[in-house]
Design a protein around this motif. Structure first.
Motif, PDB file in Angstrom:
ATOM      1  N   ASN A 185       0.854  -1.197   0.000  1.00 35.31           N
ATOM      2  CA  ASN A 185       0.000   0.000   0.000  1.00 35.31           C
ATOM      3  C   ASN A 185       0.884   1.239   0.000  1.00 35.31           C
ATOM      4  O   ASN A 185       1.415   1.632   1.031  1.00 35.31           O
ATOM      5  N   ASP A 186       1.028   1.850  -1.165  1.00 32.12           N
ATOM      6  CA  ASP A 186       1.981   2.950  -1.330  1.00 32.12           C
ATOM      7  C   ASP A 186       1.431   4.288  -0.868  1.00 32.12           C
ATOM      8  O   ASP A 186       2.129   5.304  -0.928  1.00 32.12           O
ATOM      9  N   THR A 187       0.174   4.327  -0.444  1.00 36.09           N
ATOM     10  CA  THR A 187      -0.400   5.588   0.026  1.00 36.09           C
ATOM     11  C   THR A 187      -0.689   5.564   1.527  1.00 36.09           C
ATOM     12  O   THR A 187      -1.287   6.490   2.052  1.00 36.09           O
ATOM     13  N   MET A 188      -0.271   4.514   2.191  1.00 35.89           N
ATOM     14  CA  MET A 188      -0.460   4.437   3.643  1.00 35.89           C
ATOM     15  C   MET A 188       0.631   5.225   4.347  1.00 35.89           C
ATOM     16  O   MET A 188       1.816   5.106   4.017  1.00 35.89           O
TER      17      MET A 188
ATOM     18  N   LEU B 192       0.856  -3.786  15.008  1.00 35.24           N
ATOM     19  CA  LEU B 192       0.381  -5.029  15.593  1.00 35.24           C
ATOM     20  C   LEU B 192      -1.059  -5.361  15.209  1.00 35.24           C
ATOM     21  O   LEU B 192      -1.546  -6.444  15.527  1.00 35.24           O
ATOM     22  N   LYS B 193      -1.743  -4.443  14.551  1.00 35.24           N
ATOM     23  CA  LYS B 193      -3.143  -4.693  14.198  1.00 35.24           C
ATOM     24  C   LYS B 193      -3.390  -4.419  12.721  1.00 35.24           C
ATOM     25  O   LYS B 193      -2.618  -3.728  12.056  1.00 35.24           O
ATOM     26  N   GLN B 194      -4.479  -4.965  12.211  1.00 31.93           N
ATOM     27  CA  GLN B 194      -4.848  -4.775  10.816  1.00 31.93           C
ATOM     28  C   GLN B 194      -5.500  -3.401  10.619  1.00 31.93           C
ATOM     29  O   GLN B 194      -6.091  -2.866  11.534  1.00 31.93           O
ATOM     30  N   PRO B 195      -5.388  -2.807   9.396  1.00 34.66           N
ATOM     31  CA  PRO B 195      -4.759  -3.365   8.195  1.00 34.66           C
ATOM     32  C   PRO B 195      -3.246  -3.116   8.133  1.00 34.66           C
ATOM     33  O   PRO B 195      -2.598  -3.471   7.155  1.00 34.66           O
TER      34      PRO B 195
ATOM     35  N   LYS C  25      10.178  -0.186   1.182  1.00 30.65           N
ATOM     36  CA  LYS C  25      10.032   1.272   1.136  1.00 30.65           C
ATOM     37  C   LYS C  25      10.830   1.936   2.248  1.00 30.65           C
ATOM     38  O   LYS C  25      11.365   3.039   2.068  1.00 30.65           O
ATOM     39  N   GLY C  26      10.921   1.280   3.393  1.00 26.11           N
ATOM     40  CA  GLY C  26      11.706   1.850   4.490  1.00 26.11           C
ATOM     41  C   GLY C  26      13.148   2.090   4.082  1.00 26.11           C
ATOM     42  O   GLY C  26      13.741   3.128   4.383  1.00 26.11           O
TER      43      GLY C  26
ATOM     44  N   ALA D  27       5.386  10.649   6.894  1.00 23.41           N
ATOM     45  CA  ALA D  27       4.163  10.864   7.669  1.00 23.41           C
ATOM     46  C   ALA D  27       2.958  10.984   6.749  1.00 23.41           C
ATOM     47  O   ALA D  27       1.854  10.575   7.096  1.00 23.41           O
ATOM     48  N   GLY D  28       3.179  11.536   5.561  1.00 26.55           N
ATOM     49  CA  GLY D  28       2.093  11.749   4.613  1.00 26.55           C
ATOM     50  C   GLY D  28       1.758  10.503   3.817  1.00 26.55           C
ATOM     51  O   GLY D  28       2.307   9.426   4.029  1.00 26.55           O
ATOM     52  N   THR D  29       0.862  10.669   2.847  1.00 24.34           N
ATOM     53  CA  THR D  29       0.356   9.532   2.071  1.00 24.34           C
ATOM     54  C   THR D  29       0.750   9.600   0.601  1.00 24.34           C
ATOM     55  O   THR D  29       0.242   8.837  -0.218  1.00 24.34           O
ATOM     56  N   THR D  30       1.669  10.488   0.252  1.00 24.33           N
ATOM     57  CA  THR D  30       2.086  10.651  -1.143  1.00 24.33           C
ATOM     58  C   THR D  30       3.166   9.627  -1.504  1.00 24.33           C
ATOM     59  O   THR D  30       4.163   9.506  -0.794  1.00 24.33           O
TER      60      THR D  30
END
Length: 620
Positions: free
Chosen positions: A387-390, A400-403, A414-415, A479-482
């Motif tokens: 998920n590249d926008t998370m 520890l939890k979904q999603p 990505k990290g 921090a953002g979703t871009t």
């Protein structure tokens, strides 16, 4: 923690790790005694006896960890504990109630003297892959093989009292004289059947695994750090001595790359090689501790593949010396083993660590530029499948939890790319004089092992130590979703997209196998009615053929992984002989290896005007 998953359809590498734990002042004149009995193992269970400190309350809880730092999963190690009993000084049983999977409440606690219980090992419970919903990742697990091998990740054997986490632990391990315990801790007992280890508090004990087996170890010095390599190989296929030259080369290069960062004087690599039997470890990879790495790999691996895996996993784990062992947040410093709160900054703990594990190899001349660019391209491809926008910080804090849990592996894809982009920004703004390693040096000076940062203050501190452009990148892409425009940042150092032809996997195409198993005969069969690759066509191997042996080595279900892994080292035009069964009749096919080739995305240096900055990035 580097995970290596091996299946018939896919051989893939995933990464994850262990993180730092707290240090704090010791409460004087109190001690928790632990006795671990490895000499009298019954029904594959080990007896543990806890000698308790003075308890001043009527009720007390004893807990085994639910989660240990850096595993990023709720594993509930208490489910491997049986028959927990509590006694007063006269040996009278005290009332005990199990309140959840990992916690026992003991009444009349002011009279409590000892606790006893049995420990089951986790290797026996893995469901064939080591990655089932309830499986413990093998390098974080435990093994009990009486008289042969004990993998003691201490969090699986020893628990804690909630208000006694800062009390010293004195651990006595009784063991057969034929077994030797490899660990970074110091044995205070000269006996060859008893070891005594003392730690200042529980968090230190948890970070010190011990592997008992027939003595097989080497040690060497790297710039003032003592490195110990210990190996358990069930058939003796590998020894510590056989892998030490490569490990010394790798770890020397890492120390040279890190420079002044050096937070430990002794480092131990514990390598457990699995038989791959149903009751043995199947979760392959490594788990990092401040002064040790536990590694689990299949013994059947060819040596060059074993060394490659060791290079990748140990490199990653060793770089945790920088973060989070030295640089970390309060969530890690004051980790709650049964109600953990996760930090926002897995992009740094795992991502930057993984980036360093690749960057140091080009920096120190262990790989060339095309190999480095190929690795970066693979991470870009893998990251795009997540998920590249998370928001990365949101994912990290909620891992520890979904999603968010399903996105965890992106910290190593990505990290690492986040670390790369920050490195390039700093190189560009400083005219090549500084990079992300310089930033980590500054952060280690600002904070350090005993001084954690506040999660919500890290970005501002990094911006202060670097440039506004770094702060903008963190806000927008971490921090953002871009999604990150990797091409834009790589172009700053004159690197652009490219393609290359590379050898493919002989028996697999992506995740689709060319072979299967006949469930009745356990023989390996070429799948009928499938378009075969050049390897099969060149030898006239056909759908429905059974592969009986290759170069006179028999193969079947029992050692199919051998065949797949060994095929990865075959070279073009090497002579090969395959014995097959076709239409019920055996025959022999002879020819040469023809590898399947496939196009692969990569990057290449294309702008020579940026060569000075590029050299600073890769070699500075």
């Amino acid at each position: 923690m580097k995970r290596i998953i091996a299946t018939l359809a896919l051989v893939a590498v995933f990464i994850g790790c262990k993180t730092a734990s707290s240090t704090s002042n010791t409460v004087a004149k109190q001690e928790i005694g632990v006795s671990i009995n490895l000499t009298d193992v019954k029904e594959d269970k080990v007896l543990v006896t806890i000698t308790t400190p003075k308890i001043n309350t009527d009720e007390v809880t004893y807990s085994i960890p639910k989660t240990v730092p850096g595993t990023y999963s709720e594993d509930n190690y208490g489910r491997f504990i049986e028959d927990l009993k509590a006694f007063d000084s006269k040996g009278t049983l005290l009332p005990v109630k199990k309140t959840d999977d990992n916690t026992w409440s003991i009444s009349n606690a002011k009279t409590l003297k000892t606790i006893t219980y049995l420990v089951n090992d986790t290797f026996d419970t893995e469901k064939g892959t080591g990655f089932g919903n309830d499986d413990i990742f093998s390098p974080a697990g435990t093994n009990i093989d009486s008289g042969v091998n004990f993998m003691i990740n201490t969090h699986g054997f020893v628990g804690y009292f909630q208000d006694k986490l800062d009390i010293p632990y004195k651990v006595t391990v009784t063991h057969p004289a034929s077994l030797w315990g490899a660990t970074s801790m110091t044995d205070e007992d000269a006996s060859n059947t008893s070891d005594v280890f003392t730690t200042s508090h529980y968090a230190v004990l948890v970070e010190n695994p011990i592997m008992y087996s027939k003595p097989d170890y080497t040690s060497f010095d790297v710039n003032g750090m003592e490195i110990q390599i210990a190996v358990y190989s069930p058939t003796g296929k590998y020894t510590a001595e056989s892998i030490t030259p490569e490990m010394k080369t790798i770890m020397t290069a890492q120390k040279n790359f890190l420079g002044k960062i050096n937070s430990t004087k002794k480092y131990t690599v514990l390598l457990y090689l699995s038989t791959m039997k149903p009751d043995d470890a199947h979760g392959f990879g490594a788990l990092e501790h401040p002064t040790a790495t536990t590694v689990v790999l299949p013994e059947m691996m060819p040596k060059d593949e074993l060394i490659k895996s060791m290079k990748d996993v140990v490199s990653h784990e060793f770089f945790h010396i920088v973060t989070p062992l030295t640089i970390h947040s309060k969530e890690i410093q004051y980790f709650d083993y049964n109600a953990p709160k996760m930090s926002e900054h897995l992009w740094m703990y795992e991502g930057v660590t993984e980036y360093f594990a690749n960057l140091f190899q080009i920096n120190q001349g262990l790989i060339d530029e095309p190999e480095f660019y190929s690795r970066i391209a693979e991470k870009v491809e893998h990251a795009k499948k997540m998920n590249d926008t998370m928001s990365f910080t949101k994912m990290s804090a909620n891992v520890l939890k979904q999603p968010y849990k399903d996105q965890y592996l992106n910290v190593y894809e990505k990290g690492a790319l986040i670390g790369m982009c920050i490195d390039i920004i700093i190189r560009e703004k400083s005219n090549g004089q500084r990079g992300i390693l310089d930033l980590m040096h500054k952060l280690s000076d600002e904070y350090g092992i005993t001084k954690p940062f506040n999660d919500n203050e890290l970005f501002a501190k990094i911006t202060q130590l670097t440039y506004p452009e770094v702060g903008s990148f963190l806000d927008t892409y971490v921090a953002g979703t871009t999604p990150i425009p990797y091409d834009f940042y790589l172009s700053k150092v004159g690197v652009t997209k490219a393609t290359e032809k590379v050898p493919g996997t002989i028996f697999l195409k992506g995740q689709v196998p060319y072979i299967t198993i006949n469930p009745e005969t356990k023989e390996i069969m070429v799948i009928p009615e499938i378009e075969l690759n050049p390897f099969f066509k060149a030898l006239d191997l056909r759908g429905g053929d059974y592969i009986l042996s290759i170069n006179e080595k028999p193969y079947s279900l029992i050692n199919i992984y051998d065949m797949i892994t060994e095929s990865q080292s075959w070279k073009e035009n090497t002579p090969i002989t395959i014995k097959i069964k076709r239409n019920g009749k055996e025959q022999t096919l002879k020819g040469v290896v023809k590898l399947p080739y496939e196009e692969k995305n990569t990057f290449k240096a294309s702008d020579n005007s940026k060569q000075t900055l590029r050299n600073a990035w890769l070699k500075g």
